[in-house]
Design an enzyme around this catalytic site. Structure first.
Site: not given
Lengths: 540, 338
Positions: B10, B100, B281-282, B284-285, B306
């Site tokens: 993106e 992060q 979201h978790l 990606d990390q 993402h």
């Protein structure tokens, strides 16, 4: 560890006592320009000089804290500016000017932005003036709120007052300037670099200045034409509202001069039957072109100086001064400095009028401009004779070969070129200027520019051929021919052999070396087989 | 020199932050071009510059192109330095995003670190502090290192002023296996308000609570004391036997409380219905942490843009194999191997 050393961005801005106001926590729900400026994602303010009135110290402190919170990268320096009435232009500008004068600008390392979203309109105007006059070497910055999110930072706009930075505007300026230049050159596409530079400079000055202009240059170089063009250009750019008034000072003589220039009142002198405004008053609000200004008399010079300095002068016979505000363009083909040294021109008047001096070069000095001027003159002639006048390639080349050679003196400059083309146009059958027409014209021009002495010599040379016949004359040595030519011309002008002898041997006669002049002449002529009857031209 | 195309996926700031994080860990220098090419204001903005500066400090790096609006950046770390750091983010930008960027490297550094972060703690388009504290850091701890985060003050856009502290004790990262979430042990729906009418919180809780069919004792309002500025966030927490997930929605001007609540409820429902341990979201990390641990497997929802971008960026720095298997329409199994 090498860090990137970017330039610093410094903002000078007034605290907005209304827009930036707010002390309670709800202030964050409002858009505050000075805070918003430091919240821009794509603008980093390294230092903010926050100017505020003495009674806004607590508000300033709140802003300092808030900005530290939203922009830890920003150093805020509060500065009290004591302006009692921020709607008073004089006071506000004065205070800001003092501040700016004392500010240690460092444009080498810092970029300056002047924040104009806050402050009274007067303060904004003052800020604008300071940036526009470059007293603050920076740009303006304005923030505006996001209409959908009044609590957000909104956006900012940088405003560079250097209009040449904007492509489309710059293009328009260039276009306008080109038009102005072409206009001053009467649309003639001149190629002489020095002349073109001169015209560029005149364009700049003509558009911007109301100060007197002095145009020098030889007769016929186009001084009067240029003065008219400058006036028309100023008029088109709204630099002048009044009329164009022109006068050749060489035509002014005697008592009439003062009255023609400065006017008179009824009864000022015999013949002054009514009031006359005079040219200076006619030119009020406009342009007065005085050609051949070196011809002005001493009285007129003195009065003109007064009119230029005070925009007031006294008409002949009047007891009250009148006013007239005009821009003077003076023309001259004389060296006015020399005239000053000779006591013929006032030094103070020269100092007044030669703030801007432009010397128009002679046509001879810019031969590369003769072709475009020839085309221009052909157009002009077409109008004058009422048909389309053309010149074929051969004829054009022939004319230009001569016109751009050293032989062509162009003594009368454009006047000569104009006359030559007009003559050719008049003689051109069906509007076509042929090689024959050109050749004929070139003869005329050669004749016209022949030095007067040389002209006589040629006439005298012809006399030798006339009296002796071409064949015999051509056998003579140049040495003898010149001598004979002069003798023959004296003979032609004399009533008798003795008369001619007296003129020819005047020195010997004065020293009483010889008394028999007639005999001496008779013997000289005899060497060429000539008698008095052959040479007198009277057939006697 | 690793070459990264910033217009990947993106074309946002994530590519830059992940590259910085991986460069710090691996010591590999990188050049990134077309930074944020896909955005309305392309190039580096202030929040990105803050991340670059933070990484520069932690990695004693040589940086060129770290200027506002810059579309190209070169970053060469020289030595990873644990220690005490203080990073302040302007424009109420997200301080968690800065964390992060530097945290993976500090997890693996020679000694302990303490970070003080200031700025926004609850920002849209960024993981809020609650996610960090409740979802992300517990998993980090399970992989080895010890990390604690303490919120001193919440900071919302636009006032910012938030502040939290993170203590890190490094340890090697162990592979993590997270295929089951187990039984849900606690559910918590919290409407946080600061200088916002109380009924906004009530409406958010009412809407989301009804949509999720959670019990009234699982819903609560938290009004911030002495706030620096207005703010509103709805946080849903699902604590299971093996993992905790956090979902958030932000109140904004012009956005109805019911809409905020509806979106959060939708996200929570999708997660609960899919019966996976890891939300998007978790995910990606975790991809980053497992790649550094050179092993691990977890189940999650179908990978979004993402996650794809994250995988591509990781592949530029680390030699690991990542396999994504489709378990069912709404479930994917991601396995990372050396």
């Amino acid at each position: 560890m090498a860090k990137s050393r970017a330039r610093k961005t410094v903002v000078l801005g007034m605290l907005g006592t209304t827009l930036d106001n707010g002390q309670g926590p709800h202030r964050w729900a409002r858009w505050r320009p000075t805070v918003a400026l430091c919240q821009q994602e794509d603008l980093l303010v390294h230092r903010l000089e926050l100017l505020h009135p003495p009674n806004a110290t607590s508000l300033a402190a709140t802003l300092v804290g808030d900005i530290r919170q939203v922009s830890p990268e920003t150093e805020v320096r509060g500065r009290v500016l004591d302006i009692r009435n921020p709607w008073d232009l004089e006071e506000t500008y004065g205070a800001l000017l003092d501040y700016v004068r004392g500010y240690a600008f460092n444009p080498e390392a810092e970029d300056y932005l002047v924040h104009i979203t806050t402050g009274t309109h007067i303060a904004q105007i003052c800020m604008f003036l300071l940036v526009e006059s470059r007293l603050i070497p920076g740009k303006l910055v304005q923030v505006s709120p996001d209409p959908r999110d009044r609590a957000g930072a909104g956006t900012h706009t940088l405003i560079d007052l250097d209009l040449s930075q904007y492509d489309t505007l710059a293009a328009r300026f260039r276009q306008e300037q080109r038009e102005g230049l072409a206009f001053l050159k009467s649309g003639i596409d001149t190629r002489n670099a020095a002349f073109n530079r001169l015209i560029e400079r005149i364009e700049q000055v003509a558009v911007q200045s109301r100060a007197p202009l002095l145009i020098t240059g030889p007769t016929g170089a186009g001084k009067s034409q240029l003065a008219r063009r400058i006036y028309a250009l100023k008029k088109s750019r709204r630099g002048v509202a009044g009329p164009f008034v022109d006068l050749n000072c060489a035509t002014l003589r005697g008592d009439g001069a003062m009255s023609a220039l400065f006017g008179h009142v009824k009864g000022a002198f015999t013949g002054a039957l009514s009031d006359r405004p005079g040219l200076l008053r006619q030119a009020n609000g406009g342009v007065l072109f005085l050609d051949e200004i070196g011809e002005l008399g001493a009285d007129e010079q003195a009065m003109l100086l007064r009119a230029l300095e005070d925009k007031r002068f006294l008409p002949v016979g009047a007891d009250r001064e009148v006013e007239s505000d005009f821009q003077l363009i003076a023309g001259t083909n004389r060296d006015l400095q020399v005239e000053v040294e000779r006591g013929r021109f006032r030094e103070d008047l020269l100092a007044r009028i030669n703030l801007w001096t432009f010397r128009l070069p002679a046509l001879r000095e810019r031969p590369e401009d003769i072709p475009p001027n020839l085309l221009f003159e052909l157009d002009q002639s077409s109008e004058a004779v009422g048909t389309r006048v053309t010149m074929n390639k051969e004829a054009q080349e022939r004319f230009l070969d001569f016109a751009t050679s050293t032989e062509a003196r162009w003594a009368g400059n454009f006047r000569d070129l104009n006359a030559a083309v007009l003559r050719m146009a008049t003689l051109a059958v069906g509007g076509r200027i042929t090689r024959d027409v050109v050749d004929e014209e070139l003869e005329r021009l050669r004749e016209q520019w022949r030095p007067s002495g040389a002209k006589a010599a040629v006439v005298a040379g012809d006399l030798v051929a006339e009296v002796l016949g071409e064949n015999l004359a051509s056998e003579l040595d140049r040495f003898d021919r010149v001598q004979l030519a002069d003798v023959l011309s004296v003979c032609r002008a004399s009533r008798s052999l003795s008369d001619a002898g007296r003129v020819l041997f005047a020195q010997s006669r004065a020293q009483k070396k010889s008394v028999n002049d007639a005999d001496r002449l008779k013997k000289y002529l005899a060497r060429f087989g000539l008698t008095w009857a052959d040479v007198s031209g009277r057939g006697a | 020199m690793v070459r990264i195309d910033g217009s990947l996926g993106e074309g946002g700031g994530q590519v830059l932050r992940t590259s910085l994080a991986l460069s710090l860990v691996t010591g590999k220098p990188f050049t990134i071009q077309n930074i944020r090419a896909g955005r309305k204001k392309p190039g580096l903005l202030r929040q990105h510059l803050t991340s670059v500066k933070a990484a520069e400090a932690v990695g004693a790096a040589e940086v060129s192109g770290a200027e506002l609006g810059s579309r190209e950046l070169t970053f060469r770390p020289s030595a990873l330095a644990a220690g005490n750091y203080h990073f302040a983010v302007g424009t109420a930008g997200s301080a968690t995003l800065v964390l992060q960027t530097v945290l993976p490297a500090l997890l693996l550094a020679e000694g302990p670190s303490t970070l003080m972060l200031e700025g926004g703690t609850h920002n849209p388009m960024a993981p809020p502090f609650d996610f960090l504290q409740r979802a992300y850091l517990p998993l980090v701890r399970r992989m080895g290192p010890s990390v604690e985060a303490t919120l001193e003050r919440a900071g919302f856009f636009p006032a910012g002023g938030g502040r939290f502290r993170v203590d890190v004790r490094p340890a090697p990262l162990k592979p993590l296996h997270l295929l089951e979430r187990g039984r849900v042990v606690r559910r918590d729906l919290k409407a946080v308000i600061a200088m916002i009418p109380f009924d906004v919180a009530q409406r958010e809780l009412g809407t989301a609570g009804a949509a999720l069919k959670w019990r009234p004792d699982e819903l609560r309002t938290e009004e911030l004391k002495r706030p620096l500025g207005p703010g509103n966030v709805l946080v849903a927490e699902v604590e299971s036997e093996h993992v905790t997930e956090v979902f958030t929605g932000f109140g904004e001007r012009g956005k109805r409380a019911e809409a905020v609540a509806g979106q959060v409820a939708e996200e929570v429902k999708r997660y609960l219905d899919a019966d996976v341990p890891v939300g998007e979201h978790l995910c990606d990390q975790l991809l980053l942490l497992m790649a550094l641990a050179k092993g691990g497997v977890f189940r999650t929802l179908p990978l979004d843009g993402h996650a794809e971008t994250q995988l591509q960026t990781i592949a530029q720095f680390l030699d690991v194999k990542v396999e994504v298997r489709e378990v069912s329409r709404e479930v994917r199994e991601v396995e990372v191997r050396a």
